[in-house]
Design a protein around this motif. Structure first.
Motif, PDB file in Angstrom:
ATOM      1  N   GLY A 287       0.827  -1.216   0.000  1.00 38.07           N
ATOM      2  CA  GLY A 287       0.000   0.000   0.000  1.00 38.07           C
ATOM      3  C   GLY A 287       0.853   1.254   0.000  1.00 38.07           C
ATOM      4  O   GLY A 287       0.421   2.331   0.421  1.00 38.07           O
ATOM      5  N   ASP A 288       2.081   1.135  -0.489  1.00 40.72           N
ATOM      6  CA  ASP A 288       3.007   2.266  -0.442  1.00 40.72           C
ATOM      7  C   ASP A 288       3.301   2.793  -1.852  1.00 40.72           C
ATOM      8  O   ASP A 288       2.790   2.256  -2.844  1.00 40.72           O
ATOM      9  CB  ASP A 288       4.313   1.815   0.248  1.00 40.72           C
ATOM     10  CG  ASP A 288       4.821   2.890   1.185  1.00 40.72           C
ATOM     11  OD1 ASP A 288       4.600   4.069   0.883  1.00 40.72           O
ATOM     12  OD2 ASP A 288       5.449   2.550   2.207  1.00 40.72           O
ATOM     13  N   THR A 289       4.133   3.810  -1.945  1.00 42.13           N
ATOM     14  CA  THR A 289       4.484   4.411  -3.241  1.00 42.13           C
ATOM     15  C   THR A 289       5.992   4.651  -3.307  1.00 42.13           C
ATOM     16  O   THR A 289       6.663   4.635  -2.265  1.00 42.13           O
ATOM     17  CB  THR A 289       3.760   5.764  -3.430  1.00 42.13           C
ATOM     18  OG1 THR A 289       4.109   6.619  -2.333  1.00 42.13           O
ATOM     19  CG2 THR A 289       2.261   5.595  -3.492  1.00 42.13           C
ATOM     20  N   LEU A 290       6.501   4.891  -4.511  1.00 42.55           N
ATOM     21  CA  LEU A 290       7.949   5.081  -4.681  1.00 42.55           C
ATOM     22  C   LEU A 290       8.270   6.301  -5.533  1.00 42.55           C
ATOM     23  O   LEU A 290       7.533   6.645  -6.453  1.00 42.55           O
ATOM     24  CB  LEU A 290       8.561   3.850  -5.373  1.00 42.55           C
ATOM     25  CG  LEU A 290       8.480   2.501  -4.652  1.00 42.55           C
ATOM     26  CD1 LEU A 290       9.061   1.406  -5.543  1.00 42.55           C
ATOM     27  CD2 LEU A 290       9.223   2.551  -3.319  1.00 42.55           C
ATOM     28  N   GLY A 291       9.414   6.895  -5.226  1.00 45.01           N
ATOM     29  CA  GLY A 291       9.945   7.988  -6.059  1.00 45.01           C
ATOM     30  C   GLY A 291      11.214   7.527  -6.737  1.00 45.01           C
ATOM     31  O   GLY A 291      11.525   6.334  -6.761  1.00 45.01           O
ATOM     32  N   GLY A 292      11.978   8.460  -7.246  1.00 46.97           N
ATOM     33  CA  GLY A 292      13.212   8.091  -7.930  1.00 46.97           C
ATOM     34  C   GLY A 292      13.875   9.282  -8.596  1.00 46.97           C
ATOM     35  O   GLY A 292      13.478  10.438  -8.369  1.00 46.97           O
ATOM     36  N   VAL A 293      14.880   8.978  -9.396  1.00 45.40           N
ATOM     37  CA  VAL A 293      15.649  10.029 -10.072  1.00 45.40           C
ATOM     38  C   VAL A 293      15.675   9.736 -11.571  1.00 45.40           C
ATOM     39  O   VAL A 293      15.847   8.589 -11.977  1.00 45.40           O
ATOM     40  CB  VAL A 293      17.098  10.072  -9.521  1.00 45.40           C
ATOM     41  CG1 VAL A 293      17.958  11.062 -10.309  1.00 45.40           C
ATOM     42  CG2 VAL A 293      17.103  10.438  -8.039  1.00 45.40           C
ATOM     43  N   PHE A 294      15.469  10.774 -12.373  1.00 45.17           N
ATOM     44  CA  PHE A 294      15.633  10.623 -13.830  1.00 45.17           C
ATOM     45  C   PHE A 294      16.582  11.706 -14.336  1.00 45.17           C
ATOM     46  O   PHE A 294      16.863  12.687 -13.635  1.00 45.17           O
ATOM     47  CB  PHE A 294      14.279  10.696 -14.553  1.00 45.17           C
ATOM     48  CG  PHE A 294      13.543  11.987 -14.305  1.00 45.17           C
ATOM     49  CD1 PHE A 294      13.846  13.137 -15.015  1.00 45.17           C
ATOM     50  CD2 PHE A 294      12.554  12.058 -13.327  1.00 45.17           C
ATOM     51  CE1 PHE A 294      13.182  14.330 -14.775  1.00 45.17           C
ATOM     52  CE2 PHE A 294      11.886  13.247 -13.071  1.00 45.17           C
ATOM     53  CZ  PHE A 294      12.206  14.386 -13.796  1.00 45.17           C
ATOM     54  N   GLU A 295      17.069  11.471 -15.548  1.00 45.81           N
ATOM     55  CA  GLU A 295      18.013  12.413 -16.153  1.00 45.81           C
ATOM     56  C   GLU A 295      17.407  12.939 -17.455  1.00 45.81           C
ATOM     57  O   GLU A 295      16.807  12.172 -18.204  1.00 45.81           O
ATOM     58  CB  GLU A 295      19.309  11.658 -16.441  1.00 45.81           C
ATOM     59  CG  GLU A 295      20.488  12.528 -16.812  1.00 45.81           C
ATOM     60  CD  GLU A 295      21.788  11.730 -16.738  1.00 45.81           C
ATOM     61  OE1 GLU A 295      22.607  12.033 -15.858  1.00 45.81           O
ATOM     62  OE2 GLU A 295      21.986  10.812 -17.559  1.00 45.81           O
TER      63      GLU A 295
END
Ligand SMILES: Cc1cc2nc3c(=O)[nH]c(=O)nc-3n(C[C@H](O)[C@H](O)[C@H](O)COP(=O)(O)O)c2cc1C
Length: 395
Positions: free
Chosen positions: A209-217
């Motif tokens: 029931g969670d969410t995720l972020g991250g890094v893009f270029e």
């Protein structure tokens, strides 16, 4: 001057965009814009709404027989779900009270600060506009900006570097190959092994029931020397691009070139030494600066990274307090994205393309594309003579 505005609520009838200052004679294809809109909608970990939407743009002003007229360009994207929201989102006061007010602010959204600031008792009056639905129109505007950049050999791409703490290997490949791999990947990631681990991470987050972020270029190739300026704070290209990226919903950090990495290295390892050859003119063997020095593009690819926070709407509800009753509650559970980092990369491409198109128009601006190209080629010729790759003609 090139400028744009967007309008529209997430569940309103449509999103609208107006682009002003685009030169006349630029070829614009609805299919190109729709392709970018589709790129924003795909990605492993997206919510159900993406399946309803299938965005398509309509050009309703400023383009005749496929080419810009130099007049304001009007764009429109219909919300496919409008029929279900017609009364609840109507501009007509006759429909007042046809929807229950939203009084439960979601942590991580504009809900509480927006309701307090605008004096609203119904949080829907805030969330409808603060929603990332707005980015669909930004992508459409960005697609038009990319078309202008393309005429000058400038290309914008994005790829994902990390999701939920899973990192892709640093890509050692040409921009063309990187782009090909990103476009073929569901997570817009060039490292297939990392992509699999990222997908597993997304599945785990969804189950929990969670969410995720991250890094893009975002990488921009073919940028000429001389966009932006050192002369004044608001003309610096790095500052403008960082602002453009930070304007994308959920972006919480931006790096230019080596970014935060420069802080822990000695100067000898950070600055890109300058070389010269008759064939290439001035050139660098490294690009730690990310293509911008002193607020001016230096001819190397522009390299920008952005950090996206995890999506704030969780299936595992977070604690909050009701705006009206002041009673605590657990935020209502709504279906939404588990991870939208690849989509945010596509939105960021648009934000960067718009800003670079603005800088290009500032430097080479003309009423028509032909005039801009004449200005550009005159500058390019002058530059080649200055850097010594072309002979100065004798008087
Ligand atoms: C492409 C994209 C998709 C998003 N999808 C969602 C979503 O499904 N649910 C959600 O709660 N937030 C989503 N967000 C993030 C919110 O819009 C954002 O966190 C919120 O508006 C608050 O703004 P801030 O994070 O910039 O402070 C998305 C953002 C982007 C860029």
């Amino acid at each position: 001057m090139l400028r744009f505005l967007t309008a529209g609520e997430s569940h309103g009838e449509m999103l609208m965009g107006i682009i002003e200052g685009m030169p006349a004679g630029l070829l614009i294809r609805v299919t190109d814009i729709d392709r970018d809109l589709a790129r924003r909608q795909i990605g492993y970990g997206r919510g159900n709404r993406m399946k309803i939407e299938k965005d398509q743009v309509k050009i309703y002003a400023g383009v005749r027989w496929g080419r810009t007229l130099g007049s304001p360009i009007g764009l429109m994207i219909r919300n496919k779900d409008w029929e279900n929201w017609r009364d609840k989102m109507s501009a007509d006061p006759m429909f007042m009270n046809s929807a229950e007010p939203v009084t439960r602010p979601r942590p991580g959204h504009a809900d509480l600060a927006g309701a307090l600031k605008y004096g609203m008792n119904d949080i829907r009056n805030i969330l409808e506009r603060s929603s990332a639905r707005e980015t669909a129109m930004r992508v459409a505007v960005g697609s038009v900006a990319k078309r202008l950049l393309e005429e000058f050999g400038i290309e914008v791409m994005s790829h994902v570097l990390s999701i939920g703490g899973v990192f892709a290997k640093a890509p050692k490949m040409s921009l063309r190959e990187l782009r090909k791999r990103a476009e073929a990947s569901e997570l817009r990631c060039s490292d297939l092994d990392a992509e699999k681990r990222m997908m597993r991470k997304i599945d785990e987050a969804k189950l929990a029931g969670d969410t995720l972020g991250g890094v893009f270029e975002v990488i921009v190739g073919g940028v000429p020397v001389g966009l932006g300026s050192h002369a004044h704070w608001d003309r610096k290209l790095d500052a403008r691009l960082a602002g453009a990226l930070m304007s994308v919903q959920a972006i919480k950090g931006v790096e230019v070139g080596a970014g935060f990495g420069v802080a822990n290295r000695p100067g000898s390892q950070v600055h890109d030494e300058i070389f010269w050859s008759r064939k290439e003119g001035f050139y660098r063997k490294t690009n730690m600066a990310g293509g911008i020095e002193g607020g001016i593009s230096n001819g190397e690819p522009i390299v920008l990274r952005a950090a996206m926070k995890p999506i704030p709407t969780l299936m595992k509800p977070l604690r909050s307090v009701d705006l009206a009753s002041k009673k605590p509650f657990r935020a209502s559970v709504e279906r939404s994205d588990v991870c939208a980092v690849p989509a945010a990369g596509v939105v960021a491409e648009a934000a960067v393309a718009i800003d670079l198109a603005q800088a290009l128009v500032e430097k080479f601006g003309g009423d028509s594309l032909d005039e801009m190209k004449r200005n550009f080629s005159q500058y390019d010729r002058h530059l080649k003579m200055r850097i010594g790759t072309e002979e100065i003609p004798e008087k």
